[in-house]
Design a protein around this motif. Structure first.
Motif, PDB file in Angstrom:
ATOM      1  N   VAL A  47      34.229 -14.253  51.520  1.00 43.56           N
ATOM      2  CA  VAL A  47      33.764 -12.890  51.184  1.00 43.56           C
ATOM      3  C   VAL A  47      32.156 -13.005  51.365  1.00 43.56           C
ATOM      4  CG1 VAL A  47      35.420 -11.963  49.789  1.00 43.56           C
ATOM      5  CG2 VAL A  47      33.683 -13.148  48.875  1.00 43.56           C
ATOM      6  N   GLY A  48      31.535 -11.805  51.528  1.00 42.76           N
ATOM      7  CA  GLY A  48      30.141 -11.899  51.716  1.00 42.76           C
ATOM      8  C   GLY A  48      29.713 -12.392  53.321  1.00 42.76           C
ATOM      9  N   GLY A  49      28.357 -12.010  53.530  1.00 44.10           N
ATOM     10  CA  GLY A  49      28.063 -12.826  54.658  1.00 44.10           C
ATOM     11  C   GLY A  49      26.473 -12.547  54.835  1.00 44.10           C
ATOM     12  N   TYR A  50      25.954 -12.894  55.933  1.00 44.40           N
ATOM     13  CA  TYR A  50      24.511 -12.651  56.103  1.00 44.40           C
ATOM     14  C   TYR A  50      24.137 -11.682  57.477  1.00 44.40           C
ATOM     15  CZ  TYR A  50      24.275 -17.071  53.399  1.00 44.40           C
ATOM     16  OH  TYR A  50      24.680 -17.940  52.201  1.00 44.40           O
ATOM     17  N   GLY A  51      23.312 -10.904  57.251  1.00 49.70           N
ATOM     18  CA  GLY A  51      23.062 -10.026  58.396  1.00 49.70           C
ATOM     19  C   GLY A  51      24.143  -9.004  59.038  1.00 49.70           C
ATOM     20  N   TYR A  52      23.933  -8.554  60.201  1.00 53.86           N
ATOM     21  CA  TYR A  52      24.526  -7.569  60.718  1.00 53.86           C
ATOM     22  C   TYR A  52      25.829  -8.299  61.026  1.00 53.86           C
ATOM     23  CZ  TYR A  52      26.060  -4.458  64.434  1.00 53.86           C
ATOM     24  OH  TYR A  52      26.781  -3.393  65.092  1.00 53.86           O
TER      25      TYR A  52
ATOM     26  N   ILE B 253      37.493  -9.269  54.603  1.00 56.68           N
ATOM     27  CA  ILE B 253      37.869 -10.588  53.826  1.00 56.68           C
ATOM     28  C   ILE B 253      38.266 -11.539  55.131  1.00 56.68           C
ATOM     29  CG2 ILE B 253      39.364 -11.853  52.397  1.00 56.68           C
ATOM     30  CD1 ILE B 253      39.204  -9.186  50.699  1.00 56.68           C
ATOM     31  N   GLY B 254      37.545 -12.717  55.168  1.00 52.34           N
ATOM     32  CA  GLY B 254      38.021 -13.553  56.174  1.00 52.34           C
ATOM     33  C   GLY B 254      39.044 -14.667  55.550  1.00 52.34           C
ATOM     34  N   LEU B 255      39.521 -15.207  56.793  1.00 46.72           N
ATOM     35  CA  LEU B 255      40.355 -16.235  56.303  1.00 46.72           C
ATOM     36  C   LEU B 255      39.885 -17.655  56.783  1.00 46.72           C
ATOM     37  CD1 LEU B 255      43.709 -14.755  57.578  1.00 46.72           C
ATOM     38  CD2 LEU B 255      43.160 -14.884  55.323  1.00 46.72           C
ATOM     39  N   ASN B 256      40.038 -18.697  56.147  1.00 43.11           N
ATOM     40  CA  ASN B 256      39.183 -19.961  56.522  1.00 43.11           C
ATOM     41  C   ASN B 256      40.176 -21.249  56.172  1.00 43.11           C
ATOM     42  OD1 ASN B 256      38.573 -21.176  53.894  1.00 43.11           O
ATOM     43  ND2 ASN B 256      37.767 -19.338  53.733  1.00 43.11           N
ATOM     44  N   ALA B 257      40.069 -22.158  56.916  1.00 45.20           N
ATOM     45  CA  ALA B 257      40.767 -23.607  56.877  1.00 45.20           C
ATOM     46  C   ALA B 257      39.902 -24.648  57.165  1.00 45.20           C
ATOM     47  CB  ALA B 257      41.976 -23.642  57.706  1.00 45.20           C
ATOM     48  N   GLY B 258      39.740 -25.856  56.467  1.00 49.20           N
ATOM     49  CA  GLY B 258      39.244 -26.647  56.584  1.00 49.20           C
ATOM     50  C   GLY B 258      39.863 -28.327  56.250  1.00 49.20           C
ATOM     51  N   LEU B 259      39.383 -29.108  57.059  1.00 47.71           N
ATOM     52  CA  LEU B 259      39.934 -30.580  56.850  1.00 47.71           C
ATOM     53  C   LEU B 259      38.854 -31.386  56.435  1.00 47.71           C
ATOM     54  CD1 LEU B 259      42.250 -30.604  59.780  1.00 47.71           C
ATOM     55  CD2 LEU B 259      43.115 -30.158  57.703  1.00 47.71           C
ATOM     56  N   ASP B 260      38.766 -32.349  55.511  1.00 50.62           N
ATOM     57  CA  ASP B 260      37.888 -33.578  55.205  1.00 50.62           C
ATOM     58  C   ASP B 260      38.539 -34.655  54.998  1.00 50.62           C
ATOM     59  OD1 ASP B 260      35.812 -31.797  54.999  1.00 50.62           O
ATOM     60  OD2 ASP B 260      36.475 -30.970  53.034  1.00 50.62           O
TER      61      ASP B 260
ATOM     62  N   ARG C   7      37.651 -13.548  60.757  1.00 48.63           N
ATOM     63  CA  ARG C   7      37.312 -12.202  60.106  1.00 48.63           C
ATOM     64  C   ARG C   7      37.232 -10.794  60.945  1.00 48.63           C
ATOM     65  NH1 ARG C   7      31.799 -12.225  56.335  1.00 48.63           N
ATOM     66  NH2 ARG C   7      32.494 -10.845  54.828  1.00 48.63           N
ATOM     67  N   SER C   8      37.828  -9.949  60.687  1.00 45.76           N
ATOM     68  CA  SER C   8      38.019  -8.800  61.222  1.00 45.76           C
ATOM     69  C   SER C   8      38.066  -7.359  60.445  1.00 45.76           C
ATOM     70  CB  SER C   8      39.277  -8.550  61.930  1.00 45.76           C
ATOM     71  OG  SER C   8      39.539  -7.383  62.670  1.00 45.76           O
TER      72      SER C   8
ATOM     73  N   LEU D 129      30.764 -18.307  58.298  1.00 47.64           N
ATOM     74  CA  LEU D 129      31.465 -16.847  58.381  1.00 47.64           C
ATOM     75  C   LEU D 129      31.435 -15.963  57.051  1.00 47.64           C
ATOM     76  CD1 LEU D 129      32.792 -15.459  60.517  1.00 47.64           C
ATOM     77  CD2 LEU D 129      34.687 -16.598  59.726  1.00 47.64           C
ATOM     78  N   ALA D 130      31.312 -16.673  55.907  1.00 44.60           N
ATOM     79  CA  ALA D 130      31.665 -16.024  54.573  1.00 44.60           C
ATOM     80  C   ALA D 130      30.554 -16.649  53.734  1.00 44.60           C
ATOM     81  CB  ALA D 130      32.896 -15.899  54.129  1.00 44.60           C
ATOM     82  N   THR D 131      29.750 -16.018  52.803  1.00 40.94           N
ATOM     83  CA  THR D 131      29.038 -16.788  51.692  1.00 40.94           C
ATOM     84  C   THR D 131      29.659 -17.430  50.889  1.00 40.94           C
ATOM     85  OG1 THR D 131      27.387 -14.491  52.172  1.00 40.94           O
ATOM     86  CG2 THR D 131      27.046 -15.925  50.184  1.00 40.94           C
ATOM     87  N   LEU D 132      30.771 -16.788  50.350  1.00 41.69           N
ATOM     88  CA  LEU D 132      31.624 -17.358  49.275  1.00 41.69           C
ATOM     89  C   LEU D 132      33.114 -17.648  49.745  1.00 41.69           C
ATOM     90  CD1 LEU D 132      32.283 -18.341  46.318  1.00 41.69           C
ATOM     91  CD2 LEU D 132      32.498 -16.061  45.744  1.00 41.69           C
ATOM     92  N   LYS D 133      33.618 -18.909  49.725  1.00 39.06           N
ATOM     93  CA  LYS D 133      35.067 -19.277  50.143  1.00 39.06           C
ATOM     94  C   LYS D 133      35.605 -19.710  49.032  1.00 39.06           C
ATOM     95  CE  LYS D 133      33.703 -20.781  54.835  1.00 39.06           C
ATOM     96  NZ  LYS D 133      33.800 -21.879  55.741  1.00 39.06           N
ATOM     97  N   LEU D 134      37.011 -19.243  48.737  1.00 40.56           N
ATOM     98  CA  LEU D 134      37.557 -19.684  47.577  1.00 40.56           C
ATOM     99  C   LEU D 134      39.053 -19.844  48.099  1.00 40.56           C
ATOM    100  CD1 LEU D 134      36.580 -16.727  45.212  1.00 40.56           C
ATOM    101  CD2 LEU D 134      35.867 -19.029  45.116  1.00 40.56           C
ATOM    102  N   GLY D 135      39.794 -20.781  47.443  1.00 39.20           N
ATOM    103  CA  GLY D 135      41.070 -21.064  47.921  1.00 39.20           C
ATOM    104  C   GLY D 135      41.874 -22.226  47.298  1.00 39.20           C
TER     105      GLY D 135
END
Length: 174
Positions: free
Chosen positions: A39-44, A51-58, A74-75, A163-169
């Motif tokens: 959620v959230g974001g910077y600029g235009y 609300i965006g969906l995200n995935a990550g691998l570390d 995000r759409s 893509l989003a200022t705050l990611k939760l999951g």
């Protein structure tokens, strides 16, 4: 009443400090998978909504250091003049590196992982009403933490410039 609260807090801190806890080990071969929302974001381009969906691998490559991949989508839409619907969508894909601060901060809890880092990503933004697309490569930064409920399952939260200022999951550790 305040003094009682401080005394109770002090008591629990003293009890916790006398317990022996291990730190969460981030070593070569440690793997994390993050799946969440943003959620959230910077600029235009990312601050408009949705609300965006995200995935990550570390992947652990050395003590306290991970590298990995990230992806997000995000759409959202809005009603414009003459009853036309315009869709905004954006996606982000890239690589990142993180330093895990558990050892440096002497965290005495093996369920907590605090980290920060940066990466390189490709960001694309589409404005459906005019079929206009914008894309760029940039360097996102992130600061986050995860808490493991069990040996393999936990939750994560990240503040970042992607893509989003705050990611939760949810996070999975392997």
């Amino acid at each position: 009443m305040k003094n009682l609260h401080y005394k109770i807090l002090l008591f629990f801190l003293l009890v916790a400090s006398t317990q022996s806890f291990a730190q969460m080990a981030i070593d070569k071969g440690t793997k994390f998978v993050n799946l969440g929302i943003g959620v959230g974001g910077y600029g235009y381009y990312t601050g408009g909504g949705g609300i965006g969906l995200n995935a990550g691998l570390d992947f652990g490559i050395a003590p306290n250091i991970t590298v990995g991949a990230l992806a997000g989508y995000r759409s959202y839409g809005s009603i414009a003049a003459i009853n036309s619907t315009y869709r905004y969508s954006s996606f982000d894909i890239g690589a990142r590196g993180s330093y895990h601060f558990n050892e440096l901060l002497s965290l005495a809890n093996d369920k907590i992982d605090l980290y920060a880092g940066l990466g390189i990503s490709y960001f694309s933004f589409s404005y459906g009403g005019f079929a206009d697309t914008y894309g760029t490569v940039y360097v996102p930064i992130h600061v986050g933490g995860r808490y493991l409920f069990s040996e393999r399952l936990g939750a994560f939260a990240e503040l970042n410039s992607s893509l989003a200022t705050l990611k939760l999951g949810l996070t999975l550790k392997f």
